[in-house]
Design a protein around this motif. Structure first.
Motif, mmCIF file in Angstrom:
data_model
loop_
_atom_site.group_PDB
_atom_site.id
_atom_site.type_symbol
_atom_site.label_atom_id
_atom_site.label_comp_id
_atom_site.label_asym_id
_atom_site.label_seq_id
_atom_site.Cartn_x
_atom_site.Cartn_y
_atom_site.Cartn_z
ATOM 1 N N VAL A 1 0.832 -1.198 0.000
ATOM 2 C CA VAL A 1 0.000 0.000 0.000
ATOM 3 C C VAL A 1 0.865 1.246 0.000
ATOM 4 N N ALA A 2 1.912 1.243 0.820
ATOM 5 C CA ALA A 2 2.808 2.393 0.868
ATOM 6 C C ALA A 2 3.486 2.618 -0.471
ATOM 7 N N TRP A 3 3.897 1.495 -1.106
ATOM 8 C CA TRP A 3 4.538 1.604 -2.428
ATOM 9 C C TRP A 3 3.558 2.153 -3.464
ATOM 10 N N ALA A 4 2.311 1.666 -3.440
ATOM 11 C CA ALA A 4 1.298 2.100 -4.401
ATOM 12 C C ALA A 4 0.980 3.585 -4.228
ATOM 13 N N ILE A 5 0.875 4.020 -2.963
ATOM 14 C CA ILE A 5 0.567 5.430 -2.716
ATOM 15 C C ILE A 5 1.734 6.311 -3.142
ATOM 16 N N GLY A 6 2.957 5.829 -2.861
ATOM 17 C CA GLY A 6 4.121 6.584 -3.300
ATOM 18 C C GLY A 6 4.165 6.730 -4.811
ATOM 19 N N LEU A 7 3.817 5.645 -5.522
ATOM 20 C CA LEU A 7 3.760 5.708 -6.982
ATOM 21 C C LEU A 7 2.676 6.680 -7.439
ATOM 22 N N LEU A 8 1.541 6.681 -6.740
ATOM 23 C CA LEU A 8 0.445 7.583 -7.075
ATOM 24 C C LEU A 8 0.881 9.041 -6.930
ATOM 25 N N VAL A 9 1.636 9.322 -5.888
ATOM 26 C CA VAL A 9 2.129 10.677 -5.671
ATOM 27 C C VAL A 9 3.047 11.109 -6.819
ATOM 28 N N ILE A 10 3.933 10.201 -7.237
ATOM 29 C CA ILE A 10 4.868 10.523 -8.324
ATOM 30 C C ILE A 10 4.116 10.748 -9.641
ATOM 31 N N VAL A 11 3.153 9.852 -9.936
ATOM 32 C CA VAL A 11 2.388 9.971 -11.178
ATOM 33 C C VAL A 11 1.605 11.278 -11.204
ATOM 34 N N GLN A 12 0.968 11.605 -10.060
ATOM 35 C CA GLN A 12 0.198 12.851 -10.009
ATOM 36 C C GLN A 12 1.093 14.053 -10.230
ATOM 37 N N GLU B 1 3.997 14.210 -11.886
ATOM 38 C CA GLU B 1 4.493 14.284 -13.260
ATOM 39 C C GLU B 1 3.381 14.704 -14.223
ATOM 40 N N LEU B 2 2.173 14.187 -14.002
ATOM 41 C CA LEU B 2 1.053 14.597 -14.833
ATOM 42 C C LEU B 2 0.782 16.097 -14.676
ATOM 43 N N LEU C 1 2.891 18.394 -13.751
ATOM 44 C CA LEU C 1 3.990 19.148 -14.350
ATOM 45 C C LEU C 1 3.832 19.213 -15.874
ATOM 46 N N PHE C 2 3.492 18.078 -16.479
ATOM 47 C CA PHE C 2 3.300 18.046 -17.937
ATOM 48 C C PHE C 2 2.139 18.941 -18.349
ATOM 49 N N ALA C 3 1.018 18.835 -17.642
ATOM 50 C CA ALA C 3 -0.157 19.633 -17.981
ATOM 51 C C ALA C 3 0.116 21.126 -17.796
ATOM 52 N N ALA C 4 0.777 21.476 -16.703
ATOM 53 C CA ALA C 4 1.068 22.887 -16.444
ATOM 54 C C ALA C 4 1.956 23.474 -17.532
ATOM 55 N N LEU D 1 -6.800 14.329 -15.200
ATOM 56 C CA LEU D 1 -6.366 13.149 -14.454
ATOM 57 C C LEU D 1 -5.545 13.557 -13.232
ATOM 58 N N ALA D 2 -4.685 14.569 -13.398
ATOM 59 C CA ALA D 2 -3.911 15.069 -12.256
ATOM 60 C C ALA D 2 -4.836 15.648 -11.194
#
Length: 475
Positions: A12-23, A25-26, A28-31, A368-369
């Motif tokens: 769960v901690a790994w999944a949430i950490g990945l979610l934070v990174i994806v959010q 990066e998304l 940053l790209f959108a901005a 999505l972000a």
């Protein structure tokens, strides 16, 4: 004593950490994407405001605005050919033709209507509306429909050549209209005059406001918003900067000679049957061969804008299919077909034409972000994961996005308000999100169509259903 880590908690901690990174990066790209597009829009807006102010202070303070009532007639009058391609248009082609014949009266023109042998409903509607009127000439495609709109237009080109042989004279210009168009009474005389100087003359398109449910009105009215900006601002600056004028496919006149030059380069006619946006490409090709185009905003003697009016789709499926067709023809296949020829201004204009697909990707990333941000906020409130602090650079980018968004909202409200009144100008702001949603769905469909075409599937006329307004009721 050793402790055994909980594998579930670790995952769960790994999944949430990945979610934070994806959010992150998304976001940053959108901005970054929104800043690039926003700056592009602001530059266009500033040029528009400067030009509008200069013309108001320098020109219109000394000279009255021209109207079609004050324009002189052409010194070299000629017959105007109007091409109306039709596939499954039995519901609208009859009222359209009757209205055009009534408004244009005895002017010097011929309406060439293209139909298909396997579309009896449209053929019957044309016959009833024309009723032997010599102004209407029917052209039946030798191939069953649907082919492409360009193929139907090329059939009309061949019919026009035969009509020239019969008349013993050449037409002066070819005007494009769709089967659902409400034409203006003065456009024949206006085209007759301006085609003396230009190879392409484009009039504005002014969609009708939608009817029915709130959702249906939002879908239809977002076209009003987009055309109010595109034909009230963008094309005027495009012309002023010397960029090519693309045809909108309706309310557009081509000189007969310019189309003949294009027809000489292929065997089937001036319009490319492999294109889904043959009208747009024809305008660019005329500019590439040295032709001059002009976008004309002029009012008639009553103060009404000389333009083409029509109802646009008011259902989600129809709007997505229509915009996907435009996106394939202009942003995807058009990139391959037309390239990036021309000087800096022309390349900039083509970038603006083709940025719809990239804009859809940026919008999808932004929404999505935003969704992931909401999920992370809920997790933060539940103390499941601490909130990641925003970097100063990202904060500055988001603040810039907010400023650009407010500017964009303001300019859209002004443009829509000029054409439809201040209430519609304000209503255009929430409709922006409806347009974004349609753009994202259209980009998905467009990419699918384009990829299939790369593997050999031919592009066909993916038209949308139309309706003609009740002009007596004003709808």
């Amino acid at each position: 004593m050793s402790t055994v880590k909980n594998p579930g908690a670790k995952f769960v901690a790994w999944a949430i950490g990945l979610l934070v990174i994806v959010q992150h990066e998304l976001l940053l790209f959108a901005a970054a994407g929104i800043i690039i597009g926003g700056i592009d829009d602001v530059v266009m807006d500033i040029l528009f405001l400067i030009r509008r102010g200069w013309r108001k202070v320098i020109i219109y303070s000394r000279h009255a605005r021209m109207t079609t009532a004050t324009l002189p007639p052409s010194p070299a009058r000629g017959t105007i050919a109007i091409f109306v391609p039709a596939w499954h248009e039995a519901e609208v082609i009859g009222p359209m033709l009757r209205n055009a014949l009534l408004r244009w009266g005895t002017a010097d023109y011929r309406i060439f209507v293209g139909a298909y042998p396997n579309d009896p409903g449209t053929l019957q509607a044309i016959a009833r509306a024309a009723a032997g009127d010599e102004h209407v000439v029917l052209g039946i495609n030798p191939r069953p429909g649907p082919t492409t709109k360009a193929d139907c237009l090329n059939t009309l080109w061949q019919v026009m050549l035969r009509e020239e042989d019969r008349m013993g004279a050449r037409f002066k210009a070819v005007v494009l209209h769709d089967a659902e168009d409400v034409v203006h009474a003065d456009e024949i005389a206006l085209f007759d005059l301006l085609i003396d100087r230009f190879d392409l003359v484009q009039l504005p398109v002014l969609p009708y406001l939608g009817q029915g449910s709130v959702w249906a009105r939002c879908i239809a009215d977002h076209y009003c918003d987009e055309f109010a900006e595109a034909h009230g601002k963008f094309l005027t600056i495009r012309e002023a900067l010397g960029g090519s004028i693309p045809s909108a496919g309706v309310g557009c006149a081509f000189s007969r000679n310019a189309l003949a030059t294009l027809a000489d380069s292929r065997t089937d006619g001036p319009f490319d049957i492999a294109s889904l946006t043959e009208d747009y490409e024809t305008g660019l090709r005329i500019a590439e061969q040295g032709g001059k185009g002009v976008f004309v905003r002029i009012r008639d003697g009553r103060g009404d804008l000389v333009c083409t009016r029509e109802h646009f789709p008011d259902s989600l499926d129809a709007a997505v299919r229509q915009k996907a067709r435009w996106m394939v023809g202009i942003a995807l296949a058009g990139w391959d077909r037309m390239g990036w020829r021309g000087g800096p201004v022309e390349i900039w204009m083509r970038f603006r034409d083709r940025r719809a697909a990239l804009a859809a990707l940026v919008l999808c990333a932004a929404y999505l972000a935003l969704l992931l941000w909401g999920i992370l906020c809920l997790l933060d409130l539940a103390t499941i994961v601490p909130w990641r602090q925003m970097t100063p650079m990202l904060r500055t980018m988001l603040e810039t996005n907010l400023a650009l968004m407010l500017w964009r909202f303001g300019m859209r409200a002004i443009c829509v308000g000029r054409s439809y009144g201040w209430r519609q100008g304000l209503a255009a702001l929430p409709r922006t999100f409806v347009g974004n949603f349609i753009t994202i769905l259209a980009a998905r469909r467009a990419l699918s169509i384009y990829v299939r075409s790369l593997f050999g599937r031919p592009l066909t006329w993916d038209k949308t259903p139309h309706r003609f307004p009740n002009l007596e009721a004003g709808s």
